[in-house]
Every structure is written in C-alpha cells, then in structure tokens.
Write an enzyme that holds these catalytic residues in place. Structure first.
Site, PDB file in Angstrom:
ATOM      1  N   SER A 107       0.834  -1.198   0.000  1.00  0.00           N
ATOM      2  CA  SER A 107       0.000   0.000   0.000  1.00  0.00           C
ATOM      3  C   SER A 107       0.876   1.258   0.000  1.00  0.00           C
ATOM      4  O   SER A 107       1.637   1.468  -0.937  1.00  0.00           O
ATOM      5  CB  SER A 107      -0.974  -0.037   1.174  1.00  0.00           C
ATOM      6  OG  SER A 107      -1.934   1.004   1.077  1.00  0.00           O
ATOM      7  N   HIS A 148      -8.599   0.926  -0.257  1.00  0.00           N
ATOM      8  CA  HIS A 148      -8.508  -0.117  -1.286  1.00  0.00           C
ATOM      9  C   HIS A 148      -9.864  -0.767  -1.573  1.00  0.00           C
ATOM     10  O   HIS A 148      -9.989  -1.985  -1.647  1.00  0.00           O
ATOM     11  CB  HIS A 148      -7.473  -1.171  -0.896  1.00  0.00           C
ATOM     12  CG  HIS A 148      -6.104  -0.595  -0.714  1.00  0.00           C
ATOM     13  ND1 HIS A 148      -5.353  -0.117  -1.767  1.00  0.00           N
ATOM     14  CD2 HIS A 148      -5.376  -0.370   0.411  1.00  0.00           C
ATOM     15  CE1 HIS A 148      -4.216   0.366  -1.298  1.00  0.00           C
ATOM     16  NE2 HIS A 148      -4.199   0.228   0.004  1.00  0.00           N
TER      17      HIS A 148
END
Length: 625
Positions: free
Chosen positions: A88, A194
């Site tokens: 991430s 996400h």
C-alpha cells in the site's frame, strides 16, 4: 542472489520510529519539514499532539522513515536490492528506491494521497483469517452487501475486507465468516481503503498526479495493483489504481519467490511484512513466472493516438436477424459467421445461422439459450474479424457478462473454437439443469435496489451499468411481480429476452459440471489487456481461468466501477461497441459522456453496412488518416 526489499504501509507506524535516522540525513529531514510544514522528526519520535495514527500524518511519516531506512541500509551495505515492493503506502517508498522520483517529490505525492484519503467518507475494514481468498469471495458474493470489497490478500488465509461503515459492521457479515470457521477482526481505521469507496479519491489523485513527471525505473518494482513488475515508463495509472484496487501482496510475494528470490528484508518500522513473508515462503501461490503483458506506454508510441477498446456484450442484447445486413454484404464477416456456424453444428448438431436468420421469428424474442448464447459470441467474434481485416485493431478489450468470453478470444487467450464450444455446452447445461428465470433492466439509480429491500427481496442485483441503470435477475414470476410494482411507482423497466437468471444463485446447479468443461479449454497468456466488468479491473492471475470463466456469468457485472477505475483520463480512449444492439454506446452516451466516447458497429434498427461505414470513418478520423 541479492535481497528483495519490502516496505511496510499504514498500520506499522509507532511513536519512536526512525530513532537514530534523522540525524544521519539532516538535509532530507529539512526538505521534509519544508514540504509538510511541521517537524517530521518531532511527529515520529514524540507525537506530542497524538496525531501519528491519523492518515494524513501517518502516510508522510512512514514514507520518510521507510525512505531514510532504505538510504541507511544501502549506504551501509554498498549495494542495491535485486527488486523492491511496498505494501500500500509502502509502494511509494519502493518507487523512490527505484528512482521514480526524488525524496521531496515522493513526499509531496504521499502527503496529497494521505490528505485525500483522510477526507474520504466514513468506512471500515476487517481482517478475515483462516479462510482462503476464494472462500472469502464466495461468501461475500452471497451476501446482500454491494459496497464491501476484498482490499488486501495478504497470505493464503488472510484477507482484509473494506467498505461502507454500516455494511462492514452489519452482524450478518461477521456471522457469515465466523460460521465458516474464520476469525473476523475489525480494524482500527476510519475509511474504506482499497475499495470502491475510494473511487472519488482515486480520480482526484490521478488529476494531481498528472502534474508530476515520473522517471524511468532503475529497479524492478512489483505493483500492488497487478502483482507483477511496473513497466519502466508510463506507469502513472498504476499509482492511481492502487488507491481503490486490492493490495495483492500474497500474489506479489509469490511471483518474486517463483523468480527464485528467498531473501526478503523489511525496510521500515515493525515486522508485519517479515511475518507475512515467512508464511508465504512456506505456502506460496502458484503463479506464472513470466511477467504479465503490459500495454505499450503512450510515451513510446510512434505517434500519439487515441487508444481503441473493443467492447463485447452479453445476454439481453440479442435479436433475430442481428448482423444479417453485414452477412449479405461483407465477405469477411460472412466467412467468420460461416466458420462459427460450422463449429456450432459440430458441437450442437444445429445450424446457428438458420436460427439467427429465421425470417418467421422477426420481431419475436430471441430467447432460446441453445442458440442465442452461441449467436452472441459469434457476432462479437465476426465483427472483430471484420474490423481487423480493415486494419482496425484494439489496444485493449472489454467484456460484459458473456461478452467476457469474446474479449478473451479477441485478446488471444482462447481460440474461437474453444470459446464457442464452451458457450454452446454452457447453454446446454443451463437448459437442462437450471430453473426458468429472467432479467429486468431498471432505468433508475442502483440506490433504489439497496434502499428497497422490501420490494426486491430475493431478486439478485445482476449488473450496474451507470448511475441510472441497473439490471436484476431472478425467478420469472418474481420478476413479473417486481416489474408491476415498479411500473406502479413510475419506474421504467424493460424485460430482457432472457429465460435464465444470470448473475444469481439460480445458476449454481451447473457450477460443478461447468468447471469440469473448462478443464478441456486451452488458455494462453492474453496478447492484449483484458478489462473485466466482473472484476471491475484488468484481468490478471487473481482468478484461475476455470473460476474466472464461471464467475463472469455468476457474479455481478460491475461495469460502472470498471469505467470509474480503469478509464479515468478523458479523451484517451475510444470505445468500439461490438455488441449486437449498440447497448454500450448508449451506456456511454447516458452515463459517461462527454468524457468517454464510443460508437457501435451494428444495432437492431437495420442498415448495418451504413453503421459500420460511419464507424470506420470515425476511427480513420481519430487516427488522422
């Protein structure tokens, strides 16, 4: 072999991180303070205002500590890693290590990312442990939650769900997973990272990103979004897509392991990735060892041009006489349809053309699955052959439901013989094993479905095409009652010419037998990017092909999400609608214009030769011919 460096993301931060680093890189720390407008050293070491856990502060703080740790490590060892990856937020540190941008530029990007994500609508996340991704996805598909996604696939039996706050905290969600034997652990976050809830953030960040020049990469960087290496140039889209796309960490590490890497070093605070890597090394995901094909970046084209996306439709777009005008006038289209007819005769024992061109059924519903399924596949395939013969080739392909089979064929993953044989046999299973059903197109906001559960009940949400059109699927009698109720409320609906409830549980009786059929299909690596409406993203190796070929008719069609996530640059793409009815062109016109443009090859109103001629003229104009 040299080490692979992996950089942790949000969740690894803690007060005191970076101790001993800041005094080693005073110039970079001064740059960071100038960019951020506060002391990053004070934030990381002492956090006097207790804001380190807030996204807008966490992300830049982690970027600084990870990046300084990397510089310290490489200075000490005197060598660069073999490859890098980041989880991430950590991916920005990996890109810094690979030379994508200098330290301050990367920090500016991360600070903006953190700011935008901190302003996202309220959301939630939860870990699901002790179930593999397939089972997690299967359970989620069977639940009535539209705004929950799998955000992270961290290891074989560890996934993270992300979505709207109320849906994530609905007791039914937790119960479904705990009853299946999982641990369900809510995470201490305030947004749905996400997931589709980040689409607006992604779009705004993409606009911000457009103002930066990203350099050619000097190290392999494995991307969260694709679980394969970034292209060395033209990779800005990967950074934007990462915001709403899943972090495919398990597959990313498995791909690196398949390349022969065994030494992974976590560069940053904590040991979360070290623990995950130990699990993955014991049980990696089988993956292809060759990198997934990447589309040529616009920067290396011989000359700039609009990218063509060929689009293929599914059940509900068919009608008798479709393509008849082209069959009579275009030899390439006729030859392709004749080959499809011969293949269908060999598999089903009947003439496909006789059913499509039956004059006695003109104007009547073309709802016989034994011929309509194969006919739709054949129309899409034959239109593609016709355009290619004219020198018109796609840069990418996109499928909607059954159209995903045609897209896979056009991309070179399936032969037309295997594709047609598969849909023909699938139709036979549907006819013999599945109860009667149907599909209803609703010209209203999908919020109607979510807010009126009393009205829709057990009817499945089959597809969302744009913000004023969705499709539902279910038993025929239930659909008739629903249509009557919606009509009474002034909601416009259209019953599709379909006798089966695609994208609903009514298809489940054929699943084992259909998966058995897919084992006879030869699949190769696609030569073109394949955009999947079911995945709402680009097709990679997240699904095995047998499951993918099943999921495209069983799981919901997320066309709206696909367009929002994959096609964010206005004017960059032109969509060539190769459905039988021109339905995609209508979707673009009513749901996505003027940013997205497209035109149909044929439609149900006749004069196919004229429509194709207009399409060719438009494509020549775009190409500057």
């Amino acid at each position: 072999m040299r080490s692979v460096y992996v950089f942790p993301g949000q969740g690894s931060q803690h007060k005191g991180m970076g101790a001993g680093l800041f005094e080693k890189f005073p110039e970079l720390v001064a740059q960071a303070d100038d960019v951020l407008g506060y002391s990053v050293e004070e934030l990381c070491l002492r956090d006097p205002d207790r804001v380190l856990s807030q996204t807008r502060y966490t992300q830049p703080a982690l970027y600084v500590v990870n990046s300084l740790t990397y510089l310290d490590r490489t200075t000490e060892r005197g060598e660069l890693p073999a490859a890098v990856a980041g989880h991430s937020l950590g991916e920005y540190c990996a890109l810094f290590a690979a030379g994508a941008f200098d330290f301050a530029t990367g920090l500016r990007l991360v600070a903006k990312r953190g700011e935008l994500m901190s302003r996202a609508p309220k959301g939630a996340m939860a870990a699901v442990v002790n179930l593999d991704e397939e089972r997690v996805r299967e359970i989620l598909t069977g639940l009535p939650f539209r705004n929950v996604d799998i955000a992270n696939i961290n290891a074989r039996t560890q996934c993270i769900l992300s979505g709207e706050y109320d849906e994530l905290h609905d007791p039914r969600l937790r119960a479904a997973y705990t009853e299946a034997g999982a641990r369900f652990v809510p995470l201490n976050v305030s947004a749905a990272f996400h997931s589709r809830c980040m689409t607006d953030v992604q779009q705004e960040f993409a606009l911000h990103l457009a103002g930066f020049d990203l350099a050619e990469l000097t190290l392999p960087v494995v991307a969260n979004y694709t679980a394969r290496p970034y292209p060395t140039k033209g990779y800005a889209d990967h950074l934007a897509h990462q915001i709403s796309g899943s972090v495919r960490w398990y597959e990313s590490m498995s791909w690196l392991i398949a390349q022969g890497h065994r030494d992974f070093q976590e560069i940053g605070p904590g040991n979360v990735l070290t623990k995950l890597t130990a699990q993955i090394l014991k049980d990696p995901l089988p993956v292809e060892t060759a990198p997934a094909p990447q589309p040529a970046p616009a920067a290396v084209r011989a000359r700039p041009r609009t990218e063509l996306v060929f689009m293929y439709g599914g059940q509900g777009t068919q009608y008798h006489q479709m393509g008849r005008g082209l069959y009579d006038t275009d030899p390439v289209f006729r030859d392709a349809m004749d080959r499809c007819d011969a293949a269908h005769r060999a598999t089903a024992g009947t003439s496909l053309l006789a059913a499509v061109h039956d004059d006695t059924r003109r104007g009547r519903p073309f709802d016989d699955i034994l011929t309509s399924h194969a006919a739709l596949y054949s129309i899409g395939y034959s239109l593609t052959e016709m355009l290619r013969a004219a020198g018109i080739h796609p840069d990418a392909v996109l499928g909607h439901s059954l159209g995903e089979y045609v897209a896979a064929t056009a991309a070179g993953a399936l032969s037309f013989e295997d594709g047609l044989r598969l849909v023909t046999r699938q139709a036979r299973l549907l006819q013999e094993r599945c109860p009667d059903g149907g599909m209803l197109s609703v010209l209203d906001s999908p919020d109607l479905y979510r807010s009126r559960r009393d009205l829709f009940g057990d009817i499945a949400l089959a597809a969302v095409n744009y913000d004023r059109n969705f499709v539902v699927s279910g038993a025929g009698t239930r659909l008739a009652a629903l249509q009557q109720a919606l009509d009474a409320e002034g909601v416009i609906t259209v019953r599709l010419p379909v006798r089966h409830a695609f994208h609903s549980a009514l298809l489940d009786p054929i699943r084992p037998d259909f998966l058995a059929l897919t084992r006879d299909v030869t699949v190769t690596t696609p030569r073109l990017p394949v955009h999947s409406s079911m995945l709402a993203g680009r097709l990679g190796t997240r699904h095995g092909w047998d499951e993918y070929l099943w999921d495209v008719i069983r799981r919901p069609v997320r066309f709206d999400e696909l367009m929002a996530s994959e096609f964010t640059a206005p004017g960059r793409h032109f969509f060539v609608d190769l459905s039988a009815s021109g339905s995609f062109a209508n979707f673009l016109k009513h749901g996505y214009a003027p940013a997205l443009r497209g035109a149909p090859a044929i439609n149900q109103f006749g004069n196919n030769s004229g429509t194709v001629r207009a399409l060719r003229d438009e494509l020549r104009r775009l190409a500057g011919v």
